[in-house]
Scaffold this active site. Structure first.
Site, PDB file in Angstrom:
ATOM      1  N   GLU B 244     -20.015 -58.205  19.260  1.00 52.99           N
ATOM      2  CA  GLU B 244     -21.457 -58.482  19.228  1.00 52.99           C
ATOM      3  C   GLU B 244     -21.756 -59.517  20.288  1.00 52.99           C
ATOM      4  O   GLU B 244     -20.878 -60.291  20.662  1.00 52.99           O
ATOM      5  CB  GLU B 244     -21.855 -59.058  17.854  1.00 52.99           C
ATOM      6  CG  GLU B 244     -21.662 -58.089  16.703  1.00 52.99           C
ATOM      7  CD  GLU B 244     -21.689 -58.788  15.338  1.00 52.99           C
ATOM      8  OE1 GLU B 244     -21.854 -60.031  15.312  1.00 52.99           O
ATOM      9  OE2 GLU B 244     -21.523 -58.097  14.336  1.00 52.99           O
ATOM     10  N   LYS B 246     -22.772 -62.901  21.885  1.00 52.20           N
ATOM     11  CA  LYS B 246     -22.781 -64.289  21.412  1.00 52.20           C
ATOM     12  C   LYS B 246     -24.060 -64.920  21.926  1.00 52.20           C
ATOM     13  O   LYS B 246     -24.213 -65.113  23.136  1.00 52.20           O
ATOM     14  CB  LYS B 246     -21.548 -65.030  21.921  1.00 52.20           C
ATOM     15  CG  LYS B 246     -21.495 -66.464  21.424  1.00 52.20           C
ATOM     16  CD  LYS B 246     -20.202 -67.150  21.788  1.00 52.20           C
ATOM     17  CE  LYS B 246     -20.072 -68.538  21.211  1.00 52.20           C
ATOM     18  NZ  LYS B 246     -21.273 -69.185  20.735  1.00 52.20           N
ATOM     19  N   ARG B 251     -28.002 -71.123  15.155  1.00 54.01           N
ATOM     20  CA  ARG B 251     -27.523 -70.382  14.007  1.00 54.01           C
ATOM     21  C   ARG B 251     -28.452 -70.640  12.835  1.00 54.01           C
ATOM     22  O   ARG B 251     -28.931 -71.760  12.654  1.00 54.01           O
ATOM     23  CB  ARG B 251     -26.115 -70.884  13.702  1.00 54.01           C
ATOM     24  CG  ARG B 251     -25.329 -70.073  12.710  1.00 54.01           C
ATOM     25  CD  ARG B 251     -24.705 -68.873  13.361  1.00 54.01           C
ATOM     26  NE  ARG B 251     -23.909 -68.119  12.392  1.00 54.01           N
ATOM     27  CZ  ARG B 251     -22.619 -68.342  12.167  1.00 54.01           C
ATOM     28  NH1 ARG B 251     -21.983 -69.274  12.850  1.00 54.01           N
ATOM     29  NH2 ARG B 251     -21.970 -67.617  11.276  1.00 54.01           N
ATOM     30  N   ARG B 266     -27.630 -74.713  11.038  1.00 57.94           N
ATOM     31  CA  ARG B 266     -26.171 -74.758  10.993  1.00 57.94           C
ATOM     32  C   ARG B 266     -25.684 -75.918  10.123  1.00 57.94           C
ATOM     33  O   ARG B 266     -24.651 -75.843   9.484  1.00 57.94           O
ATOM     34  CB  ARG B 266     -25.671 -74.925  12.427  1.00 57.94           C
ATOM     35  CG  ARG B 266     -24.201 -74.707  12.619  1.00 57.94           C
ATOM     36  CD  ARG B 266     -23.929 -74.824  14.124  1.00 57.94           C
ATOM     37  NE  ARG B 266     -22.565 -74.515  14.448  1.00 57.94           N
ATOM     38  CZ  ARG B 266     -21.539 -75.303  14.215  1.00 57.94           C
ATOM     39  NH1 ARG B 266     -21.728 -76.459  13.611  1.00 57.94           N
ATOM     40  NH2 ARG B 266     -20.332 -74.948  14.543  1.00 57.94           N
ATOM     41  N   GLU B 295     -28.651 -65.648  14.332  1.00 51.59           N
ATOM     42  CA  GLU B 295     -28.909 -66.653  15.358  1.00 51.59           C
ATOM     43  C   GLU B 295     -30.314 -66.395  15.885  1.00 51.59           C
ATOM     44  O   GLU B 295     -30.660 -65.249  16.191  1.00 51.59           O
ATOM     45  CB  GLU B 295     -27.856 -66.525  16.471  1.00 51.59           C
ATOM     46  CG  GLU B 295     -27.971 -67.557  17.557  1.00 51.59           C
ATOM     47  CD  GLU B 295     -26.736 -68.479  17.654  1.00 51.59           C
ATOM     48  OE1 GLU B 295     -25.820 -68.374  16.810  1.00 51.59           O
ATOM     49  OE2 GLU B 295     -26.719 -69.297  18.586  1.00 51.59           O
ATOM     50  N   PHE B 334     -26.634 -60.828  11.947  1.00 49.76           N
ATOM     51  CA  PHE B 334     -25.346 -60.155  12.081  1.00 49.76           C
ATOM     52  C   PHE B 334     -24.465 -60.168  10.833  1.00 49.76           C
ATOM     53  O   PHE B 334     -23.357 -59.660  10.852  1.00 49.76           O
ATOM     54  CB  PHE B 334     -24.563 -60.652  13.297  1.00 49.76           C
ATOM     55  CG  PHE B 334     -24.559 -62.161  13.457  1.00 49.76           C
ATOM     56  CD1 PHE B 334     -23.837 -62.957  12.598  1.00 49.76           C
ATOM     57  CD2 PHE B 334     -25.278 -62.755  14.504  1.00 49.76           C
ATOM     58  CE1 PHE B 334     -23.828 -64.328  12.766  1.00 49.76           C
ATOM     59  CE2 PHE B 334     -25.271 -64.126  14.663  1.00 49.76           C
ATOM     60  CZ  PHE B 334     -24.541 -64.932  13.795  1.00 49.76           C
ATOM     61  N   LYS B 411     -14.500 -66.000  19.696  1.00 43.97           N
ATOM     62  CA  LYS B 411     -15.578 -66.038  20.696  1.00 43.97           C
ATOM     63  C   LYS B 411     -14.981 -65.919  22.092  1.00 43.97           C
ATOM     64  O   LYS B 411     -13.942 -66.525  22.391  1.00 43.97           O
ATOM     65  CB  LYS B 411     -16.428 -67.301  20.553  1.00 43.97           C
ATOM     66  CG  LYS B 411     -15.676 -68.609  20.556  1.00 43.97           C
ATOM     67  CD  LYS B 411     -16.617 -69.773  20.259  1.00 43.97           C
ATOM     68  CE  LYS B 411     -15.841 -71.055  20.016  1.00 43.97           C
ATOM     69  NZ  LYS B 411     -16.659 -72.155  19.518  1.00 43.97           N
TER      70      LYS B 411
END
Lengths: 247, 551
Positions: B244, B246, B251, B266, B295, B334, B411
């Site tokens: 996906e 980034k 977030r 977050r 996000e 997501f 990531k």
């Protein structure tokens, strides 16, 4: 139930005496008048106050407890002029007290008495030194000391028959002795204790209006100040815990 | 439990450094506590007051604390500050002041754990213009009844930093040990409940109560985090993986039940008020009760805007309508953690994805599933071309593990060597910056303790220095000469050229050519780099080059 009217100046005097130590209090009403007892948040100073029914222009009350936010009451005095009467009215079990002065009508929400500290029991202490002094003299000495230091020693010299107040600053010190002639009375038992001027300054302001203040002292013991308000129809007692002298 | 007994326990823990011994001491205290005391003890021992999911804040700054301590000890506030500068620790200073207190009192009420917690709760609930005075009175009341040792820990709890080196991991182990339970079970319950206090209470009731945990709407859980890694390793280890974009945004965790919705950052702060447009968008895309992870990014003319633009909106409390027009915010969803009463975190990712797609109509982040390196690399290039940060690779069979930086999410982004570090001190600037802070002392974390790692003095614009000053000026704990120590609250992202070993800083490492990149106010102190992470980077660097994909 409460329904009373009182001279604004007299009521202000009573409220000021409480506000010197606490921001809120539990006011007891009975058919013979008001009373309250409170201790400051650091447990260092106590006030007990009594305002007799005779201090009021008119007075009718049943036994009850009211949670009073002192600063709210002080706001009301700002609206009062000389000679104004304040009227206080509270229904049974009501949460709001109706206060009227000078054409203004306030509806004041009372504090939940459960959130206010329980009435402190005054400690039983024996203070052998006793004197009576003009409130203004007492306050002036406190004010003078506060310029020099944050604490003050108060005591009685039995031999010289004097009441003394001594403040030591970092570099300077100040001393005021009252001879028997300057006092209204003196039981000259030796006494000396040290106190925080933070508390005394606020108490002093209130006491300055009293013609006579009875002062009770001991050796490293609390001090008790006892004086009348409301032209003799009320009475206040302050009790202040001492500081222990380091040296 | 009396607060003096709690304080003695803290004192004992403060005196030892062995983790096992700490766990042992804590585990022996737990069984004797009542159901009411247990959660309080568990949170207090970690220097926390409220459940982690709660956005409740105590709101006591060092200034208010010093003022109250001065009043109680019968000294001026300046004397309190002098004592703090001398001892270097607020707790110890207040302990000393209370011990030397020359002012006698009429009464002494014994503090217990529950009473302290109640007072702190009432402090936190104070709002409005008189709240500072009410808070001051409450703090005086607590300190006025405190023994010197109690004062040490009361002060530290009020500043939410206990400094006894007890981390969440040790407390989890202690709970498992105290009630003879598997520590994995304790950890799992913590992930869903996000309050170790509540976890302890269930642990006391037994393994079944601990197993039967569910996520509760409006009790946000921690975000699952990602490690650095490579495409090749992921495919080699797992075969097909999900890729996906980034996103370079902020977030969020969105909770919805009926028509009631909240959004958390977050750091699990409630940011609902700042993002009415995003809330509306998400509300309109599902009829279900959900908790979803995503996000939010800022978009202008179809291109993502830098991260700062989103943060500006997250922080905003006023003029929200005006800000809404200038920056368009778009959520990208997501993951799903909760759907219509069911907790989904233990399901595999591909199953969660299926439920997400069926429950939420819009804003679902595109996903590519492949075991082909080229396909994934193409997605990576597409992401960068579209202005995103890189890609995320996720293991299809992996559960959602709140708060964990595991190997199930990787990531992939161009190599930038930056670290998120806590600002714990500063030096006053010079010349035209004399009234601002000039250089900052930064720290990483190990087992809940902050260890100084480096200083940063470059990379700031004048405007940023002013902003940083405003953010830190009320967090000053003490000053000595040009040095200032802060109550740790602010996180900097800092760039560097190399990590070196160093005897100068307590962490044992230092940064070469550190430079300020940005303020990370989406991150809290517990999110900063760990000493282990820095050691790992140092090792990677020694091996010659990191594992990250080069652009």
């Amino acid at each position: 139930m409460l329904k009373a009217t009182i001279d604004a100046e007299i009521f202000r005097e009573a409220i000021d005496a409480i506000s010197a130590l606490v921001p809120e209090c539990r006011l007891h009403t009975t058919d013979s008048g008001f009373s309250t007892r409170a201790v400051d948040t650091a447990n260092v100073a106590m006030v007990s106050l009594e305002l007799k029914k005779e201090a009021f222009e008119s007075y009718k009350a049943t036994k009850s407890q009211l949670g009073i936010d002192i600063s709210k009451m002080k706001n009301i005095f700002n609206m009062a002029g000389k000679g104004d009467l304040i009227s206080l009215e509270l229904g049974d079990n009501a949460q709001k007290m109706q206060v009227s002065v000078h054409g203004y009508h306030y509806s004041i929400t009372l504090l939940d008495t459960n959130t206010i500290r329980k009435d402190p029991n005054p400690p039983t202490i024996n203070l052998p030194g006793k004197l009576t002094i003009a409130g203004e003299d007492l306050n002036n000495a406190i004010k003078a000391a506060a310029v020099i230091s944050d604490k003050i020693a108060m005591g009685i010299n039995a031999k010289d028959q004097t009441f003394f107040m001594i403040a030591e600053g970092d570099t300077d010190n100040i001393r005021r002795e009252f001879s028997k002639d300057e006092l209204k009375s003196l039981s000259a038992n030796e006494a000396r204790s040290l106190f925080s001027l933070d508390y005394l300054k606020d108490m002093g302001k209130v006491m300055s209006r009293a013609q006579e203040v009875e002062v009770f002292l001991g050796m490293d013991h609390p001090v008790r100040f006892s004086f009348d308000i409301a032209n003799g129809n009320g009475h206040v007692e302050y009790l202040l815990a001492p500081r222990i002298e380091a040296d | 439990m009396l607060f003096i007994d709690f304080s003695r326990c803290c004192e004992k823990l403060e005196g030892i450094s062995g983790r096992l011994e700490m766990i042992d001491i804590i585990s022996r205290e737990l069984p004797g506590l009542t159901d009411e005391e247990l959660p309080i003890f568990v949170r207090f021992i970690m220097g926390r007051i409220f459940p982690d999911w709660s956005s409740q804040k105590l709101g006591i700054g060092p200034n208010l604390l010093y003022e109250a301590a001065g009043y109680v000890a019968g000294v001026k506030k300046e004397n309190v500050i002098t004592t703090i500068n001398k001892t270097g620790d607020v707790g110890q200073a207040i302990e000393e002041l209370l011990a030397e207190k020359s002012q006698t009192t009429f009464f002494h009420e014994q503090l217990d754990l529950v009473r302290v917690y109640r007072e702190l709760t009432s402090i936190a609930s104070q709002e409005g213009k008189k709240s500072q005075r009410e808070k001051l009175l409450a703090v005086r009341r607590l300190l006025g009844n405190a023994h010197p040792l109690e004062g040490r820990y009361l002060a530290r709890i009020m500043l939410e930093e206990l400094r006894i080196g007890v981390g969440e991991g040790s407390v989890r182990e202690a709970i498992a040990k105290a009630f003879s339970l598997d520590s994995g079970l304790v950890e799992h319950a913590m992930q869903a409940l996000n309050d170790l206090g509540e976890v302890a209470r269930r642990a006391k009731a037994g393994a079944d109560a601990l197993k039967d945990v569910h996520i509760t709407p409006f009790h946000p859980v921690r975000m699952m985090l990602a490690q650095q890694g490579t495409i090749a390793d992921m495919i080699a280890d797992h075969g097909a993986v999900a890729a996906e974009f980034k996103y370079d945004g902020s977030r969020f965790q969105f909770h919805k039940k009926g028509n009631w919705a909240r959004m958390y950052s977050r750091r699990l702060e409630d940011v609902t008020g700042a993002l009415p447009d995003v809330i509306q968008q998400l509300l309109a895309s599902t009829e279900h009760d959900v908790i979803i992870d995503g996000e939010v990014i800022a978009v202008k003319d179809g291109r993502p805007m830098p991260f700062q633009s989103v943060l500006r909106r997250f922080r905003r409390k006023h003029d929200v309508a005006e800000a809404q027009e200038s920056i368009q915010l778009v959520p990208n969803v997501f993951d799903i953690l909760y759907l219509d009463g069911a907790t989904l975190i233990d399901l595999p990712f591909d199953e969660r994805r299926r439920r997400l797609v069926s429950a939420v109509r819009f804003y679902i982040a595109p996903q590519v599933v492949s075991d082909n390196k080229e396909t994934i690399e193409m997605t990576y290039r597409e992401a960068l071309d579209a202005g995103h940060e890189g890609i995320m690779l996720k293991v299809l069979s992996s559960p959602y593990t709140p708060g964990m930086r595991g190997k199930n999410w990787i990531k992939i982004k161009p190599a930038v060597d930056t670290l998120d570090l806590a600002v714990i001190g500063a030096e006053w600037g010079e010349g035209k910056r004399a009234h601002l802070f000039g250089s900052f002392l930064l720290a990483c974390q190990k087992d809940g303790k902050l260890l100084p790692l480096s200083r940063v003095a470059t990379g700031f614009s004048d405007e940023q220095l002013t902003e940083v000053y405003d953010l830190l000026k009320d967090a000053i704990l003490s000053t000595s000469k040009k040095e200032v120590a802060f109550e740790p609250s602010l996180v900097f992202e800092v760039g560097y050229s190399e990590i070196q070993t160093s005897p100068t800083y307590e962490a044992g490492f230092a940064l070469r050519f550190p430079r300020f990149i940005r303020i990370r106010d989406d991150k809290g102190i517990t999110d900063i780099e760990t000493l282990d992470g820095i050691r790992e980077r140092y090792r990677q660097q020694a091996k010659g080059g990191g594992e990250t994909v080069q652009k």
